[in-house]
Design a protein around this motif. Structure first.
Motif, PDB file in Angstrom:
ATOM      1  N   ALA A 161       0.832  -1.204   0.000  1.00  0.00           N
ATOM      2  CA  ALA A 161       0.000   0.000   0.000  1.00  0.00           C
ATOM      3  C   ALA A 161       0.868   1.257   0.000  1.00  0.00           C
ATOM      4  O   ALA A 161       0.568   2.239  -0.679  1.00  0.00           O
ATOM      5  CB  ALA A 161      -0.925  -0.002   1.214  1.00  0.00           C
ATOM      6  N   LEU A 162       1.966   1.203   0.759  1.00  0.00           N
ATOM      7  CA  LEU A 162       2.837   2.374   0.865  1.00  0.00           C
ATOM      8  C   LEU A 162       3.594   2.616  -0.437  1.00  0.00           C
ATOM      9  O   LEU A 162       3.798   3.772  -0.833  1.00  0.00           O
ATOM     10  CB  LEU A 162       3.816   2.184   2.028  1.00  0.00           C
ATOM     11  N   ILE A 163       4.001   1.546  -1.108  1.00  0.00           N
ATOM     12  CA  ILE A 163       4.677   1.683  -2.402  1.00  0.00           C
ATOM     13  C   ILE A 163       3.726   2.291  -3.425  1.00  0.00           C
ATOM     14  O   ILE A 163       4.107   3.136  -4.241  1.00  0.00           O
ATOM     15  CB  ILE A 163       5.171   0.310  -2.902  1.00  0.00           C
ATOM     16  N   ARG A 164       2.463   1.891  -3.375  1.00  0.00           N
ATOM     17  CA  ARG A 164       1.465   2.443  -4.300  1.00  0.00           C
ATOM     18  C   ARG A 164       1.265   3.939  -4.031  1.00  0.00           C
ATOM     19  O   ARG A 164       1.169   4.740  -4.967  1.00  0.00           O
ATOM     20  CB  ARG A 164       0.136   1.695  -4.154  1.00  0.00           C
ATOM     21  N   VAL A 165       1.216   4.310  -2.748  1.00  0.00           N
ATOM     22  CA  VAL A 165       1.103   5.731  -2.382  1.00  0.00           C
ATOM     23  C   VAL A 165       2.328   6.499  -2.877  1.00  0.00           C
ATOM     24  O   VAL A 165       2.213   7.582  -3.454  1.00  0.00           O
ATOM     25  CB  VAL A 165       0.963   5.888  -0.852  1.00  0.00           C
ATOM     26  N   VAL A 191      11.681   1.527 -10.632  1.00  0.00           N
ATOM     27  CA  VAL A 191      11.065   0.205 -10.816  1.00  0.00           C
ATOM     28  C   VAL A 191      12.094  -0.895 -10.590  1.00  0.00           C
ATOM     29  O   VAL A 191      11.791  -1.939  -9.994  1.00  0.00           O
ATOM     30  CB  VAL A 191      10.445   0.094 -12.228  1.00  0.00           C
ATOM     31  N   ALA A 192      13.325  -0.679 -11.024  1.00  0.00           N
ATOM     32  CA  ALA A 192      14.392  -1.666 -10.825  1.00  0.00           C
ATOM     33  C   ALA A 192      14.682  -1.859  -9.341  1.00  0.00           C
ATOM     34  O   ALA A 192      14.924  -2.983  -8.881  1.00  0.00           O
ATOM     35  CB  ALA A 192      15.656  -1.219 -11.559  1.00  0.00           C
ATOM     36  N   ILE A 193      14.656  -0.781  -8.572  1.00  0.00           N
ATOM     37  CA  ILE A 193      14.879  -0.871  -7.120  1.00  0.00           C
ATOM     38  C   ILE A 193      13.751  -1.667  -6.478  1.00  0.00           C
ATOM     39  O   ILE A 193      13.985  -2.546  -5.642  1.00  0.00           O
ATOM     40  CB  ILE A 193      14.961   0.539  -6.503  1.00  0.00           C
ATOM     41  N   GLY A 198      10.495  -7.519  -5.087  1.00  0.00           N
ATOM     42  CA  GLY A 198       9.304  -8.143  -5.651  1.00  0.00           C
ATOM     43  C   GLY A 198       8.097  -7.228  -5.705  1.00  0.00           C
ATOM     44  O   GLY A 198       6.953  -7.702  -5.730  1.00  0.00           O
ATOM     45  N   LEU A 199       8.333  -5.908  -5.731  1.00  0.00           N
ATOM     46  CA  LEU A 199       7.227  -4.953  -5.688  1.00  0.00           C
ATOM     47  C   LEU A 199       7.219  -4.008  -6.889  1.00  0.00           C
ATOM     48  O   LEU A 199       6.643  -2.918  -6.823  1.00  0.00           O
ATOM     49  CB  LEU A 199       7.292  -4.139  -4.384  1.00  0.00           C
ATOM     50  N   SER A 200       7.840  -4.426  -7.980  1.00  0.00           N
ATOM     51  CA  SER A 200       7.907  -3.558  -9.161  1.00  0.00           C
ATOM     52  C   SER A 200       6.521  -3.308  -9.759  1.00  0.00           C
ATOM     53  O   SER A 200       6.192  -2.186 -10.161  1.00  0.00           O
ATOM     54  CB  SER A 200       8.836  -4.168 -10.215  1.00  0.00           C
ATOM     55  N   THR A 202       3.657  -3.343  -8.229  1.00  0.00           N
ATOM     56  CA  THR A 202       2.917  -2.444  -7.329  1.00  0.00           C
ATOM     57  C   THR A 202       3.328  -0.996  -7.553  1.00  0.00           C
ATOM     58  O   THR A 202       2.490  -0.092  -7.594  1.00  0.00           O
ATOM     59  CB  THR A 202       3.165  -2.837  -5.859  1.00  0.00           C
ATOM     60  N   LEU A 203       4.646  -0.765  -7.703  1.00  0.00           N
ATOM     61  CA  LEU A 203       5.121   0.591  -7.954  1.00  0.00           C
ATOM     62  C   LEU A 203       4.610   1.098  -9.300  1.00  0.00           C
ATOM     63  O   LEU A 203       4.190   2.255  -9.409  1.00  0.00           O
ATOM     64  CB  LEU A 203       6.650   0.629  -7.922  1.00  0.00           C
ATOM     65  N   GLU A 204       4.634   0.261 -10.293  1.00  0.00           N
ATOM     66  CA  GLU A 204       4.149   0.666 -11.608  1.00  0.00           C
ATOM     67  C   GLU A 204       2.671   1.040 -11.559  1.00  0.00           C
ATOM     68  O   GLU A 204       2.224   1.957 -12.259  1.00  0.00           O
ATOM     69  CB  GLU A 204       4.386  -0.454 -12.618  1.00  0.00           C
ATOM     70  N   GLU A 205       1.898   0.335 -10.747  1.00  0.00           N
ATOM     71  CA  GLU A 205       0.481   0.667 -10.581  1.00  0.00           C
ATOM     72  C   GLU A 205       0.331   2.071 -10.014  1.00  0.00           C
ATOM     73  O   GLU A 205      -0.532   2.853 -10.451  1.00  0.00           O
ATOM     74  CB  GLU A 205      -0.195  -0.347  -9.658  1.00  0.00           C
ATOM     75  N   GLY A 206       1.157   2.393  -9.026  1.00  0.00           N
ATOM     76  CA  GLY A 206       1.104   3.725  -8.430  1.00  0.00           C
ATOM     77  C   GLY A 206       1.524   4.802  -9.413  1.00  0.00           C
ATOM     78  O   GLY A 206       0.888   5.864  -9.506  1.00  0.00           O
ATOM     79  N   LEU A 207       2.589   4.538 -10.176  1.00  0.00           N
ATOM     80  CA  LEU A 207       3.086   5.515 -11.142  1.00  0.00           C
ATOM     81  C   LEU A 207       2.102   5.744 -12.287  1.00  0.00           C
ATOM     82  O   LEU A 207       2.142   6.784 -12.954  1.00  0.00           O
ATOM     83  CB  LEU A 207       4.431   5.041 -11.710  1.00  0.00           C
ATOM     84  N   ALA A 208       1.222   4.764 -12.516  1.00  0.00           N
ATOM     85  CA  ALA A 208       0.255   4.882 -13.614  1.00  0.00           C
ATOM     86  C   ALA A 208      -0.997   5.649 -13.219  1.00  0.00           C
ATOM     87  O   ALA A 208      -1.820   5.997 -14.079  1.00  0.00           O
ATOM     88  CB  ALA A 208      -0.134   3.484 -14.110  1.00  0.00           C
TER      89      ALA A 208
END
Length: 216
Positions: A161-165, A191-193, A198-200, A202-208
């Motif tokens: 949830a925090l990565i998405r935020v 995204v590489a970080i 294993g949360l790339s 999730t991060l991409e979802e937030g960035l989108a």
């Protein structure tokens, strides 16, 4: 800057030794403000010294050899001289900081309400650092630093949830209340970080996201 938390550094020396040292007060804290007894965690960086850079203890051992010291006299010289170095003090401070952080987490209310409060504070801090109330314009390096801190968050924190935020506020201008996007190069690095944990995705979802979920 948090007055309780520290950034630690795992230092690799050319002599083969690895020492965990206290580096500086934490620039970013997911649980700010808090006391030493309240729930918090630490962030660790990893660094390697140049090929010819030994740790202080090894350097002092060599010095003892050049002085011709042997046995108990050599032991006392190394022990007492090393105890006066910054490296020795920093190792002790890092050990104490880790113990205090662990103690704070073990003693904290981990009921459903307690965990919820911890996550609300963490989300608010991420929004603060990335928003108009943060410490000036967040540079790409500072965003990478903040992301790594989130990825090291303790178990009570919902990292997904925090990565998405984090991702959604990286591409959203809180001052103008508008989507601003992110350069593809920086996006790829973040995204590489996240991929290492294993949360790339999730991060991409937030960035989108065109707008953070809590603003919709």
């Amino acid at each position: 800057m948090c007055n309780v938390c520290y950034t630690l550094v795992q230092q690799n020396f050319s002599c083969g030794h690895q020492h965990l040292l206290r580096k500086e007060k934490a620039a970013y804290c997911l649980f700010y403000p808090h006391t030493a007894d309240e729930y918090h965690s630490l962030f660790t960086q990893y660094q390697s010294k140049p090929r010819d850079h030994e740790c202080k203890e090894c350097m002092i051992r060599k010095e003892a050899g050049t002085k011709g010291l042997r046995g108990a006299e050599r032991h006392e010289f190394v022990k007492n001289t090393y105890a006066r170095t910054w490296e020795s003090r920093s190792r002790v401070e890092a050990k104490n900081a880790i113990a205090q952080a662990k103690k704070s987490r073990d003693a904290t209310d981990i009921s459903e309400e307690g965990v919820a409060a911890i996550n609300v504070r963490a989300r608010d801090q991420v929004k603060f650092y990335l928003g108009r109330c943060g410490r000036g314009q967040m540079t790409p390096a500072k965003r990478r630093h903040l992301l790594k801190i989130i990825l090291e968050a303790p178990p009570a924190v919902d990292r997904k949830a925090l990565i998405r935020v984090f991702g959604s506020y990286c591409v959203f201008d809180q001052k103008d209340n508008a989507w601003k996007g992110m350069p593809s190069e920086e996006r790829s690095i973040l995204v590489a970080i996240a991929r290492r944990a294993g949360l790339s995705r999730t991060l991409e979802e937030g960035l989108a996201m065109q707008k953070p979920e809590d603003l919709e």
